[in-house]
Design a protein around this motif. Sequence first.
Motif, short mmCIF file in Angstrom:
data_model
loop_
_atom_site.label_atom_id
_atom_site.label_comp_id
_atom_site.label_asym_id
_atom_site.label_seq_id
_atom_site.Cartn_x
_atom_site.Cartn_y
_atom_site.Cartn_z
N GLU A 102 0.82 -1.21 0.00
CA GLU A 102 0.00 0.00 0.00
C GLU A 102 0.85 1.27 0.00
OE1 GLU A 102 -3.33 0.38 -0.28
OE2 GLU A 102 -3.36 -1.78 -0.66
N LEU A 103 2.11 1.15 0.37
CA LEU A 103 2.99 2.33 0.41
C LEU A 103 3.51 2.73 -0.97
CD1 LEU A 103 5.10 1.52 3.59
CD2 LEU A 103 3.23 3.15 3.37
N LEU A 104 3.44 1.83 -1.92
CA LEU A 104 3.95 2.14 -3.26
C LEU A 104 3.14 3.30 -3.85
CD1 LEU A 104 4.48 -1.43 -4.67
CD2 LEU A 104 6.23 0.20 -4.02
N GLY A 105 3.85 4.31 -4.33
CA GLY A 105 3.22 5.47 -4.91
C GLY A 105 2.91 6.58 -3.92
N LYS A 106 3.10 6.32 -2.64
CA LYS A 106 2.84 7.35 -1.62
C LYS A 106 4.03 8.32 -1.57
CE LYS A 106 -0.79 5.31 0.33
NZ LYS A 106 -2.09 5.79 0.53
N GLU A 107 3.74 9.56 -1.18
CA GLU A 107 4.82 10.53 -1.03
C GLU A 107 5.65 10.18 0.19
OE1 GLU A 107 3.73 14.63 -1.18
OE2 GLU A 107 2.16 14.24 -2.65
N VAL A 108 6.96 10.27 0.04
CA VAL A 108 7.89 9.88 1.10
C VAL A 108 7.70 10.75 2.33
CG1 VAL A 108 10.33 9.72 1.74
CG2 VAL A 108 9.57 8.89 -0.49
N ASN A 109 7.51 12.05 2.14
CA ASN A 109 7.41 12.94 3.30
C ASN A 109 6.07 12.82 4.04
OD1 ASN A 109 5.87 14.10 1.35
ND2 ASN A 109 6.84 16.11 1.43
N LYS A 110 5.09 12.14 3.48
CA LYS A 110 3.80 11.96 4.14
C LYS A 110 3.67 10.60 4.84
CE LYS A 110 1.16 15.10 1.28
NZ LYS A 110 0.02 15.25 0.38
#
Length: 156
Positions: A102-110
């Motif tokens: 689920e983390l794929l594609g999420k912004e790193v800083n968020k």
Amino acid sequence: MNPLNNKGLNGKSCFVTGIIIGILVGAAAFNIMVSYRLDSLYKRIAYFEQIIDDKNAVLEKFEKNINTRSLRIKRIEVALVFDGDEIDQINIEKSVKDRYSELLGKEVNKVDSDLIVEVVDKRILKIEDKEFKLKVNKLILTEVMKIWISVEPVSQ
């Protein structure tokens, strides 16, 4: 007196017995070689299936977020410290990657790194009637999320 001419033994019966024993030993040796080869092919197939699943998950996430320009998680790498069977290692790695997919594609800083660690840290993972305790050693969160996990079998 010829010992092969007794009532119970003759040349033909010894020859047939030798042929049958040879066939059985040959079949057993052939079976061992084929089963070893099948095991090695099964390991390769499991490894390639994992790679395909990872690539498909990454592709899906990128297709959803194609127009954004921020730093996003593009890939997840799991490094296991594990002395067990190679197939168990592949299955554990696949299970951990599924939990983080689920983390794929999420912004790193968020993304909260403490929550990422808590997903698998000090958890017991059950795979094929075997239980393993997971402990997160290190996490690096960039475009490629790298996580190092120690795996210990749980004695039953």
